[in-house]
Motif scaffolding. Structure first.
Motif, PDB file in Angstrom:
ATOM      1  N   TYR A 131      -3.561   1.792   2.671  1.00  0.00           N
ATOM      2  CA  TYR A 131      -2.642   1.602   4.042  1.00  0.00           C
ATOM      3  C   TYR A 131      -3.653   1.459   5.236  1.00  0.00           C
ATOM      4  O   TYR A 131      -3.409   0.936   5.988  1.00  0.00           O
ATOM      5  CB  TYR A 131      -1.808   2.719   4.054  1.00  0.00           C
ATOM      6  CG  TYR A 131      -0.459   2.326   5.054  1.00  0.00           C
ATOM      7  CD1 TYR A 131       0.707   1.997   4.262  1.00  0.00           C
ATOM      8  CD2 TYR A 131      -0.657   2.424   6.191  1.00  0.00           C
ATOM      9  CE1 TYR A 131       1.858   1.836   5.257  1.00  0.00           C
ATOM     10  CE2 TYR A 131       0.626   2.254   6.906  1.00  0.00           C
ATOM     11  CZ  TYR A 131       1.668   1.950   6.460  1.00  0.00           C
ATOM     12  OH  TYR A 131       2.790   1.672   7.209  1.00  0.00           O
ATOM     13  N   HIS A 132      -4.748   2.502   5.130  1.00  0.00           N
ATOM     14  CA  HIS A 132      -5.633   2.673   6.251  1.00  0.00           C
ATOM     15  C   HIS A 132      -6.255   1.146   6.431  1.00  0.00           C
ATOM     16  O   HIS A 132      -6.475   0.760   7.447  1.00  0.00           O
ATOM     17  CB  HIS A 132      -6.557   3.564   5.956  1.00  0.00           C
ATOM     18  CG  HIS A 132      -7.648   3.858   7.138  1.00  0.00           C
ATOM     19  ND1 HIS A 132      -8.718   3.327   7.158  1.00  0.00           N
ATOM     20  CD2 HIS A 132      -7.669   4.660   8.113  1.00  0.00           C
ATOM     21  CE1 HIS A 132      -9.470   3.810   7.937  1.00  0.00           C
ATOM     22  NE2 HIS A 132      -8.724   4.477   8.867  1.00  0.00           N
ATOM     23  N   ASP A 133      -6.975   0.696   5.280  1.00  0.00           N
ATOM     24  CA  ASP A 133      -7.629  -0.665   5.434  1.00  0.00           C
ATOM     25  C   ASP A 133      -6.621  -1.688   6.013  1.00  0.00           C
ATOM     26  O   ASP A 133      -7.137  -2.483   7.010  1.00  0.00           O
ATOM     27  CB  ASP A 133      -7.848  -1.091   3.849  1.00  0.00           C
ATOM     28  CG  ASP A 133      -9.089  -0.440   3.318  1.00  0.00           C
ATOM     29  OD1 ASP A 133      -9.750  -0.037   4.099  1.00  0.00           O
ATOM     30  OD2 ASP A 133      -9.026  -0.576   2.058  1.00  0.00           O
ATOM     31  N   VAL A 134      -5.574  -1.650   5.779  1.00  0.00           N
ATOM     32  CA  VAL A 134      -4.497  -2.818   6.077  1.00  0.00           C
ATOM     33  C   VAL A 134      -4.135  -2.514   7.715  1.00  0.00           C
ATOM     34  O   VAL A 134      -4.163  -3.603   8.636  1.00  0.00           O
ATOM     35  CB  VAL A 134      -3.220  -3.134   5.496  1.00  0.00           C
ATOM     36  CG1 VAL A 134      -2.462  -4.228   6.040  1.00  0.00           C
ATOM     37  CG2 VAL A 134      -3.716  -3.266   3.865  1.00  0.00           C
ATOM     38  N   TRP A 135      -4.072  -1.215   8.013  1.00  0.00           N
ATOM     39  CA  TRP A 135      -3.752  -0.961   9.684  1.00  0.00           C
ATOM     40  C   TRP A 135      -4.761  -1.192  10.366  1.00  0.00           C
ATOM     41  O   TRP A 135      -4.698  -1.711  11.503  1.00  0.00           O
ATOM     42  CB  TRP A 135      -3.508   0.732   9.440  1.00  0.00           C
ATOM     43  CG  TRP A 135      -2.890   0.974  10.745  1.00  0.00           C
ATOM     44  CD1 TRP A 135      -3.404   1.492  11.732  1.00  0.00           C
ATOM     45  CD2 TRP A 135      -1.318   1.256  10.992  1.00  0.00           C
ATOM     46  NE1 TRP A 135      -2.715   2.058  12.875  1.00  0.00           N
ATOM     47  CE2 TRP A 135      -1.328   1.751  12.308  1.00  0.00           C
ATOM     48  CE3 TRP A 135      -0.127   1.089  10.318  1.00  0.00           C
ATOM     49  CZ2 TRP A 135      -0.365   1.887  13.135  1.00  0.00           C
ATOM     50  CZ3 TRP A 135       1.046   1.078  11.023  1.00  0.00           C
ATOM     51  CH2 TRP A 135       1.117   1.852  12.236  1.00  0.00           C
ATOM     52  N   ALA A 187       1.000  -1.129   0.032  1.00  0.00           N
ATOM     53  CA  ALA A 187      -0.113   0.202   0.031  1.00  0.00           C
ATOM     54  C   ALA A 187       0.739   1.278   0.135  1.00  0.00           C
ATOM     55  O   ALA A 187       0.538   2.079  -0.835  1.00  0.00           O
ATOM     56  CB  ALA A 187      -0.995  -0.046   1.265  1.00  0.00           C
ATOM     57  N   LEU A 188       1.869   1.257   0.786  1.00  0.00           N
ATOM     58  CA  LEU A 188       2.828   2.450   0.813  1.00  0.00           C
ATOM     59  C   LEU A 188       3.558   2.827  -0.573  1.00  0.00           C
ATOM     60  O   LEU A 188       3.479   3.711  -1.209  1.00  0.00           O
ATOM     61  CB  LEU A 188       4.078   2.286   1.785  1.00  0.00           C
ATOM     62  CG  LEU A 188       4.915   3.376   1.885  1.00  0.00           C
ATOM     63  CD1 LEU A 188       4.280   4.596   2.417  1.00  0.00           C
ATOM     64  CD2 LEU A 188       5.907   2.894   3.084  1.00  0.00           C
ATOM     65  N   ASP A 189       3.989   1.470  -1.288  1.00  0.00           N
ATOM     66  CA  ASP A 189       4.260   1.629  -2.577  1.00  0.00           C
ATOM     67  C   ASP A 189       3.536   2.500  -3.499  1.00  0.00           C
ATOM     68  O   ASP A 189       3.671   3.263  -4.406  1.00  0.00           O
ATOM     69  CB  ASP A 189       4.718   0.476  -3.239  1.00  0.00           C
ATOM     70  CG  ASP A 189       5.988  -0.150  -2.548  1.00  0.00           C
ATOM     71  OD1 ASP A 189       6.855   0.437  -2.151  1.00  0.00           O
ATOM     72  OD2 ASP A 189       6.160  -1.351  -2.855  1.00  0.00           O
ATOM     73  N   ARG A 190       2.262   2.011  -3.470  1.00  0.00           N
ATOM     74  CA  ARG A 190       1.050   2.624  -4.261  1.00  0.00           C
ATOM     75  C   ARG A 190       0.927   4.315  -3.819  1.00  0.00           C
ATOM     76  O   ARG A 190       0.650   5.165  -4.845  1.00  0.00           O
ATOM     77  CB  ARG A 190      -0.236   1.911  -4.151  1.00  0.00           C
ATOM     78  CG  ARG A 190      -0.143   0.477  -4.781  1.00  0.00           C
ATOM     79  CD  ARG A 190      -1.167  -0.353  -4.489  1.00  0.00           C
ATOM     80  NE  ARG A 190      -2.505   0.293  -4.252  1.00  0.00           N
ATOM     81  CZ  ARG A 190      -3.453  -0.008  -3.539  1.00  0.00           C
ATOM     82  NH1 ARG A 190      -3.281  -0.816  -2.354  1.00  0.00           N
ATOM     83  NH2 ARG A 190      -4.821   0.594  -3.420  1.00  0.00           N
ATOM     84  N   VAL A 191       1.079   4.611  -2.639  1.00  0.00           N
ATOM     85  CA  VAL A 191       0.783   5.840  -2.042  1.00  0.00           C
ATOM     86  C   VAL A 191       2.146   6.746  -2.509  1.00  0.00           C
ATOM     87  O   VAL A 191       1.792   7.660  -3.159  1.00  0.00           O
ATOM     88  CB  VAL A 191       0.751   5.899  -0.461  1.00  0.00           C
ATOM     89  CG1 VAL A 191       0.747   7.360  -0.212  1.00  0.00           C
ATOM     90  CG2 VAL A 191      -0.322   5.359   0.116  1.00  0.00           C
ATOM     91  N   GLU A 192       3.169   6.030  -2.655  1.00  0.00           N
ATOM     92  CA  GLU A 192       4.171   6.817  -2.947  1.00  0.00           C
ATOM     93  C   GLU A 192       4.308   6.963  -4.443  1.00  0.00           C
ATOM     94  O   GLU A 192       5.359   8.011  -5.103  1.00  0.00           O
ATOM     95  CB  GLU A 192       5.728   6.246  -2.246  1.00  0.00           C
ATOM     96  CG  GLU A 192       5.726   6.237  -0.964  1.00  0.00           C
ATOM     97  CD  GLU A 192       7.150   5.698  -0.409  1.00  0.00           C
ATOM     98  OE1 GLU A 192       7.531   6.087   0.717  1.00  0.00           O
ATOM     99  OE2 GLU A 192       7.355   4.529  -1.235  1.00  0.00           O
TER     100      GLU A 192
END
Length: 210
Positions: free
Chosen positions: A177-181, A157-162
């Protein structure tokens, strides 16, 4: 043999309810294997499909069944070890909530993402928080290896955000990222037997100490 009841039942306990795609993402098992187990559990009265919404959830009997499976998966020594790591997660969780607010709001209004510099700063802070979260997830996985999957999913998810995919930060139902967190958080509460009220007390204590 199949994948067994626990991965699927636990995913639904974490999600509360969800489409098969999210159960697959949570378990890491092949879609066909997950569907086969969901069907077996449906026949056994453990899960039910809300057909109009396409969502699976545990039944009341299923929640009791899951509680027994979870107790077997996390005996007291493992629960104590996870609880110790959970204490390190609590301040990270507060920081993550603050970051989500800053991503969604700017100056008291909805963030229109018209300021690339502002967004870059928030994403950079998410990256820094992620590096700390990796260590916490690693400690959790050392107790129960099923937690390792959260690290892989958060990194994706972080890769997609970046890469500029805005919905991958706080989007709902898109493996953000929020979903998984939130799944990691729910799993920790279930696996340690803790509550959000107990977490708030820890947050207050850590805030007072600082």
């Amino acid at each position: 043999m199949g994948i067994g009841a626990f991965p699927v039942a636990h995913a639904l306990a974490v999600l509360r309810m969800g489409p098969v795609e999210r159960v697959v993402a949570a378990t890491g098992h092949a879609p066909g294997d997950v569907l086969a187990e969901l069907d077996r559990l449906r026949v056994a009265g453990v899960v039910v499909l809300m057909e109009r919404r396409g969502l699976w959830r545990l039944t009341a009997d299923g929640m009791r069944h899951h509680a027994g499976l979870l107790a077997a998966d996390v005996p007291p020594p493992a629960r104590a070890a996870l609880s110790g790591v959970h204490r390190a997660f609590v301040p990270l969780n507060q920081r993550f909530k603050d970051l989500c607010t800053r991503w969604q709001l700017r100056g008291g209004a909805a963030n229109d993402h018209g300021d690339p510099g502002y967004d870059r700063d928030v994403v950079a802070e998410l990256g820094a928080l992620h590096r700390e979260a990796e260590a916490v997830v690693g400690d959790l996985a050392a107790v129960r290896d099923r937690f390792a999957r959260y690290g892989t999913r958060l990194a994706g998810a972080l890769d997609r955000v970046e890469s500029g995919e805005r919905s991958a930060f706080t989007g709902v139902g898109v493996e953000s990222y929020h979903d998984v967190w939130m799944e990691l958080h729910a799993d920790l509460l279930l696996s340690t037997g803790s509550t959000r009220e107990a977490e708030e007390a820890l947050e207050h204590a850590s805030g007072s100490a600082s």
